[in-house]
Design a protein around this motif. Structure first.
Motif, short mmCIF file in Angstrom:
data_model
loop_
_atom_site.label_atom_id
_atom_site.label_comp_id
_atom_site.label_asym_id
_atom_site.label_seq_id
_atom_site.Cartn_x
_atom_site.Cartn_y
_atom_site.Cartn_z
N GLY A 1 35.31 43.24 -25.64
CA GLY A 1 36.65 43.31 -25.55
C GLY A 1 37.43 44.36 -26.63
O GLY A 1 38.51 44.22 -26.83
N PHE A 2 36.50 44.95 -27.51
CA PHE A 2 37.28 45.82 -28.55
C PHE A 2 37.81 47.02 -27.88
O PHE A 2 37.15 47.80 -26.78
CB PHE A 2 36.31 46.29 -29.51
CG PHE A 2 35.82 45.35 -30.33
CD1 PHE A 2 36.27 45.22 -31.73
CD2 PHE A 2 35.28 44.11 -30.18
CE1 PHE A 2 36.06 44.26 -32.61
CE2 PHE A 2 34.77 43.21 -31.00
CZ PHE A 2 35.25 43.19 -32.22
N VAL A 3 39.11 47.17 -28.18
CA VAL A 3 39.92 48.50 -27.60
C VAL A 3 40.38 49.30 -28.61
O VAL A 3 41.14 50.27 -28.30
CB VAL A 3 41.00 47.71 -26.82
CG1 VAL A 3 40.67 46.89 -25.69
CG2 VAL A 3 42.10 46.85 -27.71
N GLY A 4 40.10 49.03 -29.99
CA GLY A 4 40.50 50.00 -30.97
C GLY A 4 39.54 49.94 -32.26
O GLY A 4 39.16 48.69 -32.51
N ILE A 5 39.48 51.11 -32.78
CA ILE A 5 38.54 51.18 -33.89
C ILE A 5 39.09 52.11 -34.67
O ILE A 5 39.40 53.28 -34.35
CB ILE A 5 37.01 51.67 -33.54
CG1 ILE A 5 36.33 50.36 -33.01
CG2 ILE A 5 36.27 52.18 -34.86
CD1 ILE A 5 36.17 49.45 -33.90
#
Length: 599
Positions: free
Chosen positions: A347-351
């Motif tokens: 569920g990672f949507v931003g880095i």
């Protein structure tokens, strides 16, 4: 932890903050919302000389580090009225992007301090100032002790507020990046200035709560706390803060402090990497699932994923796919394709990776000895790979590093964004924040640090380090050209087309079109031609603040301008050099020291 403030990838900021500059390595010379060191002595760690310049430590009393914190208000302490103020913004805000995001830039440690004060039996009022509140109303209530967490850009706002509260009889306490970076200056305007902070330190300060004049006391624990109050304990303060965010709502969490890298310009380079309990992460995520539908977690770790498998296992044990979304700051060296696949699945949507420079720091970007165009190609390929898995990627750059010379670094940056249209650019002007990082002492020794007021030290409005390989006018020409290239016109449209998902497209569009960075820096460039006072100030030939900056400060502070204490407009930009061990801010320092520091 920077003082006691941990902020979403700050970074220089500093920044310090989730999507507004957020950390370029945790805030280069610098302010990340984290990291503070230990003894009232220079400390060498196993990492070697790169960690040798540490912020001093002092215990409030001989018992401070050994006595366990009280579990409530005992016979020796009355129930106090406590106000905890998190200064996310330095003054009133207006823009659409600020309205959308400022509430999501709240730091963890002010919430932690508020939770500790409640556990100790006191009555707590927590205020997160985003720039849209009326401070005159927010701070009306009677207060025995005021805690303020601030980045240096908000220092003068904090000084004015402290002055007003002290006049009303309150004891004032400062923590956060500014307290860590400029303790000798903060001690002139606060009764207590906090470094490493745990519950015992808070208890000791509240029990003593004695006005300290003319010089406040700098207080620090021996080390970072090994545990912090979790989301459930902080929920009261989190809930009232995210309620101010009209659309995007980020819940702040943290799994580690410090950083394993030793970049000489980074505040976290002097803070040993320390993971927190992964079982606490599991508890926090379980709690969130019962409170919000598909929440977004903003990880405040200086470098998320150092213990990658442990983080992912903690998430996978609790969260079903799609039920929580995550945003984090991480080094490119940790973002291999297998890791990216797992991040996407969880569920990672931003880095937010730091590139920083095309000519150094290859260990953070997995580019080894590759520099120049070779490094551009390698990183562009890497970031484009990240964008296939994670829709939002912000790439962080520091402008004006000593490894840069001529037009090449700027032209390479422009070339990178042509090759990587989906990445959002975040530029920070090289800034030396007091005692924050090892390199700052060398810069002060070389006479390259300028006395810009704190309000302008945000990575955008001032660069307080004279560049090694540039004259100011051509440097600003290239800064403006590069920023305009990356953040206006065609580049915005190409980014919009390249981004995946409606949220990412709209978010990046609003952010870019709300930015006034190009306009301001172009104005500074013009003044370098037309204003002799500006040129003398930038050259280090005068400490008189030019009228252009004075007027901007007056407008920014508004009614608080009149409350600014005498001497608080400027600071001693060479205080670290004059006193590397911090002896002038130990308890019992002679009163004449305060007068000396004001000069």
């Amino acid at each position: 932890m920077s003082g006691w403030k941990i902020a979403g990838p700050k970074r220089i900021g500093h920044s310090r903050q989730w999507f507004v500059r957020l950390k370029t390595c945790s805030s280069f010379l610098s302010q990340s919302p984290r990291g503070i060191r230990k003894e009232w002595r220079t400390e060498m760690s196993d990492a070697g000389a790169s960690r040798k310049y540490a912020m001093p430590r002092m215990n409030l009393s001989a018992q401070a580090s050994s006595r366990p914190p009280s579990q409530g208000v005992g016979a020796s302490a009355k129930r106090l009225q406590i106000t905890v103020l998190d200064l996310v913004n330095k003054g009133p805000a207006k823009g659409l992007f600020a309205r959308l995001m400022n509430a999501n830039l709240a730091s963890i440690m002010p919430q932690v301090v508020a939770a500790w004060c409640q556990e100790l039996g006191h009555t707590v009022r927590y205020v997160c100032y985003t720039g849209f509140e009326d401070l005159s109303r927010e701070l009306l209530e009677d207060t025995d002790v005021l805690f303020v967490g601030a980045f240096s850009r908000s220092a003068q706002t904090a000084y004015a507020i402290s002055n007003l509260y002290r006049q009303r009889g309150a004891v004032t306490v400062m923590g956060g990046p500014h307290a860590r970076c400029y303790p000798e200056d903060a001690a002139l305007y606060f009764d207590y200035v906090l470094g490493f902070t745990d519950k015992t330190i808070i208890d000791e300060v509240l029990r003593e709560r004695t006005p300290q004049r003319p010089l406040g006391r700098c207080v620090s624990a021996a080390r970072q706390p090994t545990a912090l109050p979790g989301v459930a304990s902080r929920w009261k303060f989190i809930e009232q803060t995210i309620a101010k965010a009209p659309a995007f709502k980020f819940v702040p969490m943290i799994g580690s402090m410090g950083c394993p890298y030793t970049c000489s310009f980074c505040i976290d380079s002097v803070v040993d990497y320390q993971p927190l309990a992964f079982e606490q992460i599991r508890d926090d995520l379980r709690f969130l699932l019962g409170k919000l539908k598909r929440p977004v977690v903003g990880w405040h770790d200086p470098n998320f994923g150092v213990r990658f498998d442990d983080y992912m296992s903690a998430i996978e044990d609790v969260v079903s796919p799609g039920h929580i979304r995550f945003v984090a700051e991480s080094s490119l060296s940790l973002l291999s394709e297998p890791h990216l696949k797992r991040l996407k699945a969880n569920g990672f949507v931003g880095i937010l990776p730091g590139i920083e420079s095309w000519f150094e720091l290859g260990n953070k970007s997995r580019t080894g000895r590759h520099v120049g165009m070779e490094k551009v190609r390698q990183i562009s390929d890497h970031v484009n790979t990240i964008l296939r898995y994670i829709p939002f990627v912000q790439t962080n750059f520091v402008l004006g590093l000593d490894s840069d010379s001529g037009r090449e670094p700027f032209e390479l940056t422009k070339r990178f964004f042509e090759m990587t249209p989906g990445a959002y650019p975040a530029f920070s002007l090289l800034t030396a924040y007091g005692r924050a990082a090892p390199l700052n002492l060398e810069l002060q020794r070389a006479g390259r640090v300028l006395p810009f007021p704190f309000l302008f030290l945000d990575g955008n409005h001032a660069m307080n380090v004279r560049p090694l390989n540039y004259e100011w006018a051509p440097f600003y020409d290239m800064v403006v050209d590069t920023t305009r290239h990356a953040m206006t016109g065609t580049r915005i449209l190409r980014r919009f087309a390249a981004n995946r998902g409606v949220v990412t497209k709209i978010f990046n569009l609003v952010r870019a079109t709300s930015s006034k960075r190009v306009r301001f820096q172009d104005k500074v460039r013009h003044l370098l031609n037309t204003d002799a006072d500006i040129r003398r100030f930038f050259a280090g030939e005068s400490r008189k603040l030019p009228d252009f900056y004075m007027e901007r400060m007056r407008r920014s502070l508004g009614p608080l301008w009149a409350a600014l204490p005498p001497g608080a407009l400027m600071h001693d930009e060479k205080a670290y050099l004059a006193d590397p061990f911090g002896t002038s801010i130990r308890p019992g320092a002679a009163p004449h020291i305060a007068a000396t520091l004001r000069k």
